[in-house]
Design an enzyme around this catalytic site. Structure first.
Site, PDB file in Angstrom:
ATOM      1  N   HIS A 534      -2.069   2.374  28.900  1.00 40.89           N
ATOM      2  CA  HIS A 534      -2.106   3.795  29.234  1.00 40.89           C
ATOM      3  C   HIS A 534      -0.865   4.545  28.761  1.00 40.89           C
ATOM      4  O   HIS A 534      -0.260   5.291  29.535  1.00 40.89           O
ATOM      5  CB  HIS A 534      -2.256   3.968  30.755  1.00 40.89           C
ATOM      6  CG  HIS A 534      -3.519   3.397  31.310  1.00 40.89           C
ATOM      7  ND1 HIS A 534      -3.706   3.145  32.649  1.00 40.89           N
ATOM      8  CD2 HIS A 534      -4.677   3.037  30.705  1.00 40.89           C
ATOM      9  CE1 HIS A 534      -4.911   2.650  32.847  1.00 40.89           C
ATOM     10  NE2 HIS A 534      -5.522   2.561  31.676  1.00 40.89           N
ATOM     11  N   HIS A 572      -6.637   5.567  35.103  1.00 43.14           N
ATOM     12  CA  HIS A 572      -6.849   5.072  33.739  1.00 43.14           C
ATOM     13  C   HIS A 572      -7.025   6.345  32.905  1.00 43.14           C
ATOM     14  O   HIS A 572      -7.688   7.288  33.336  1.00 43.14           O
ATOM     15  CB  HIS A 572      -8.064   4.159  33.703  1.00 43.14           C
ATOM     16  CG  HIS A 572      -7.863   2.914  34.543  1.00 43.14           C
ATOM     17  ND1 HIS A 572      -7.877   1.657  34.024  1.00 43.14           N
ATOM     18  CD2 HIS A 572      -7.590   2.778  35.864  1.00 43.14           C
ATOM     19  CE1 HIS A 572      -7.633   0.776  34.992  1.00 43.14           C
ATOM     20  NE2 HIS A 572      -7.463   1.435  36.123  1.00 43.14           N
TER      21      HIS A 572
END
Ligand SMILES: Cc1cc2nc3c(=O)[nH]c(=O)nc-3n(C[C@H](O)[C@H](O)[C@H](O)COP(=O)(O)OP(=O)(O)OC[C@H]3O[C@@H](n4cnc5c(N)ncnc54)[C@H](O)[C@@H]3O)c2cc1C
Ligand SMILES: *[C@@H]1O[C@H](CO)[C@@H](O)[C@H](O)[C@H]1NC(C)=O
Ligand SMILES: *[C@@H]1O[C@H](CO)[C@@H](O)[C@H](O)[C@H]1NC(C)=O
Ligand SMILES: *[C@@H]1O[C@H](CO)[C@@H](O)[C@H](O)[C@H]1NC(C)=O
Ligand SMILES: *[C@@H]1O[C@H](CO)[C@@H](O)[C@H](O)[C@H]1NC(C)=O
Ligand SMILES: *[C@@H]1O[C@H](CO)[C@@H](O)[C@H](O)[C@H]1NC(C)=O
Length: 593
Positions: A534, A572
């Site tokens: 990420h 996410h």
């Protein structure tokens, strides 16, 4: 390449009935002038390509370094359960690695990034989470633009996403809140194949107040335990290539050029002291000829949190000292370009369980996995139609009275934002450097620090655009992140200690067995941490881009991708990327209205 005819080219092409095209080599371009040139057909770039070409008078070129998501060899980016096989070291991935991580026993870590139409949305683990309202409100405050608040982004949240039936067609009542899903092109669904741990995960929410059930974590309040939503529809991966780019490729005003890497932006002029960059240089390889395209309006960088700062630096936009050392002439000195990289570290905690119905059997038994593949090929159902890493996800806060807060400021975006995540895997989930058992049943909880304070960087290693940059997520360089990880591990252990699991858990798997004292947890974390993939913050709002995502102190360039987030969202990161891309498309349309 053909000479350009400015505005006339569109009329001429339209008259000839030309259609937009997927081009595989720069020699196939029939013009070099477009209204917008987008670098990267990834998650954000594909949204922009589709939204900007809704205006038939606007011509768009997208330059993408990677391959098509289509092809007879694309099973691992279509079959949801095979997502872990899509990267790294495949034709879909950049195959990056980090610099050695001092806090991870000085080891480098694989750092996957999609190199394919749809970018990382074509290779990711499909988890669809938006983060907290606080995350967006904090972005808005830093941007000085109320348009980025959760409330004001609401139309874009509904515009990009729809929720559809899961592959197994089960009754999903109470597993999500339809009010939070619109009718956008990106199709998502809750778990499409039952996991043996599902009732146990839910059972704990009914017996332990610290783990409340949250019917839909995508409502702006993610706190609690929810059914995970995934970018899966009809048992198949959904990506920005599938949802946005391919439908737009029917339009005559969109060209998408693949297998071609942007090598730098080229200065095309100056207004007063401000340099203008409206041309993009690109090539198919290090020694291949360079081509150029020019944007009448803007160049949009959507090359992602690694590619975007790399390209800025190659263009002389970055830290003068480090650029000079590589022989690159600095046009705009901005020492924040490529700095402040922020990511989410995770570790897997495995337990041996009293079941032969976990997904592990698929890895041990070739007949079982062949049958599963056959079922998926027949009608896109069965175990391969579902998310490989979780059916449930939890986002949790460390309580206010924890001793951690006597010495540290709260790093989260606000009171309804998590410090850590726990995800529930129905098998042995692991990172690199751990041998996977060849028998037995397992479940895994993956604690993730979602409010990290550590930061690193993306810097050039050389002035050659085809050399991988230096990537340092700086995992655990700030001690608060380790303190949060310790709490997340303890919470995971409390989770499986509730009575729901008493007939199921045999015991912690050998390697996690000793992770009880803070010292053990730290040692385990140093051995087992991996990126949740990420990366954000390398061209962030306030430091590199303005609130409208135009690059500070230059003209002609905007950045729209995950690099613009000043703080990694507590999610996410694909959904946040889709959301900001949808608004950015409207900001761009409005700017030229
Ligand atoms: C393996 C993996 C698993 C993940 N799992 C999840 C998950 O389960 N859920 C979730 O929400 N998020 C997940 N993520 C993160 C999420 O996918 C990303 O945050 C998001 O897709 C980023 O979007 P982006 O537009 O910023 O970049 P990307 O989607 O990566 O797009 C960038 C594009 O630019 C191209 N590019 C780069 N440089 C150049 C250049 N110089 N010239 C031309 N093209 C260039 C790239 O090839 C790529 O196509 C995962 C990521 C990975 C890699
Ligand atoms: C990926 O990177 C690793 C480590 O740098 C290297 O050993 C491997 O050969 C690379 N694979 C591909 C397909 O490029
Ligand atoms: C799984 O376990 C059950 C109960 O212990 C047993 O009856 C069954 O045969 C097992 N199945 C397989 C495939 O091993
Ligand atoms: C899909 O195929 C499997 C057999 O491979 C079958 O058992 C199942 O009922 C089918 N499902 C649907 C929805 O058609
Ligand atoms: C879903 O997948 C099945 C099996 O491949 C296919 O026949 C069907 O057309 C798909 N439906 C949609 C809406 O894509
Ligand atoms: C757990 O700790 C004991 C005692 O310190 C040690 O002997 C054992 O090797 C450790 N196990 C693992 C898997 O680290």
């Amino acid at each position: 390449m053909f000479p350009t005819f400015g505005l006339f080219s569109l009329a001429l092409l339209a008259a000839k009935g030309a259609i937009g095209a997927l081009l595989t080599d720069p020699t196939q371009l029939t013009t070099t002038t477009y209204d917008y040139v987008i670098v990267g057909a990834g998650t954000a770039g594909s949204v922009l390509a589709a939204r900007l070409t809704e205006d038939a008078l606007v011509r768009v070129l997208v330059v993408e370094a990677g391959r098509s998501n289509e092809g007879s060899d694309n099973a691992n980016i279509r079959i949801p359960f095979n997502a872990p096989l899509a990267s790294p070291g495949t034709s879909f991935d950049w195959n990056f690695t980090t610099v050695n991580q001092p806090s991870l026993n000085n080891e480098p870590e694989p750092y996957p990034r999609g190199k394919v139409l749809g970018g990382s949305s074509s290779t990711n683990y499909l988890v669809y989470t938006r983060g907290s309202a606080d995350d967006y409100d904090r972005l808005a405050a830093i941007a000085g633009d109320d348009g980025w608040t959760w409330e004001n982004l609401h139309p874009y949240i509904l515009k990009h996403n729809s929720i559809v039936a899961p592959a197994d067609g089960h009754d999903t009542t109470g597993e999500f809140d339809p009010a939070w899903h619109g009718n956008g092109p990106l199709l998502t669904s809750v778990a499409g194949y039952p996991a043996v741990i599902d009732p146990l995960v839910i059972g704990t929410t009914q017996e332990a107040a610290e783990f409340p059930y949250n019917v839909d974590g995508n409502s702006g309040n993610p706190l609690g335990i929810s059914w995970v939503q995934s970018t899966i529809a009809n048992g198949t991966r959904q990506s920005s290539a599938i949802a946005y780019l391919w439908p737009a490729l029917n339009r005559p005003n969109l060209d998408v050029l693949i297998h071609t890497q942007a090598t730098r932006l080229i200065q095309t002029g100056r207004t007063g002291a401000t340099p203008i960059f409206r041309s993009v240089e690109f090539a198919t390889g290090p020694s291949a000829p360079r081509f150029r395209a020019t944007a009448r309006r803007e160049v949009i960088l959507s090359a992602g949190s690694v590619g975007t700062p790399q390209l800025l630096q190659l263009s002389g936009i970055g830290n003068r000292e480090t650029l000079s050392a590589l022989g690159i002439n600095t046009i705009l000195n901005n020492a924040d370009v490529g700095e402040h990289l922020q990511d989410h570290p995770f570790i897997p905690l495995q337990w041996e369980v009293n079941s032969n119905e976990t997904f592990d059997q698929l890895f041990y038994d070739a007949d079982l996995s062949a049958a599963a593949l056959n079922q998926w090929n027949t009608n896109h159902t069965g175990p391969l139609s579902t998310n490989p890493v979780m059916n449930h996800i939890g986002f949790l806060r460390i309580p206010d009275d924890n001793a951690i807060w006597q010495e540290n400021e709260d790093p989260s975006a606000g009171p309804n934002s998590p410090h850590y995540e726990i995800a529930f895997g129905n098998c042995f989930v692991t990172t690199s450097a751990q041998t996977v058992p060849s028998s037995g049943g397992f479940m895994t909880i993956t604690p993730i620090v979602v409010s990290p304070s550590s930061r690193g960087y993306v810097r050039l290693s050389t002035s050659n655009p085809f050399d991988a940059p230096l990537i340092d997520p700086g995992f655990f360089s700030n001690d608060l992140d380790m303190a949060i990880m310790i709490e997340a591990v303890k919470a995971s252990q409390r989770y499986v200690a509730t009575s729901s699991w008493s007939n199921f858990i045999i015991g912690p798997y050998i390697d996690s067995a000793n992770t009880t004292t803070p010292e053990d947890i730290i040692e385990y974390t140093r051995q087992r941490t991996a990126t949740t993939r990420h990366p954000t913050g390398t061209a962030q709002v306030g430091k590199v881009v303005n609130g409208d995502l135009t690059v500070k102190d230059i003209s002609g360039v905007r950045i729209v991708d995950a690099s613009i987030f000043p703080h990694v969202p507590s999610a996410h990161t694909q959904a946040p990327t889709y959301i900001i891309a949808e608004r950015a498309a409207d900001l761009i349309k409005a700017a030229y209205h």
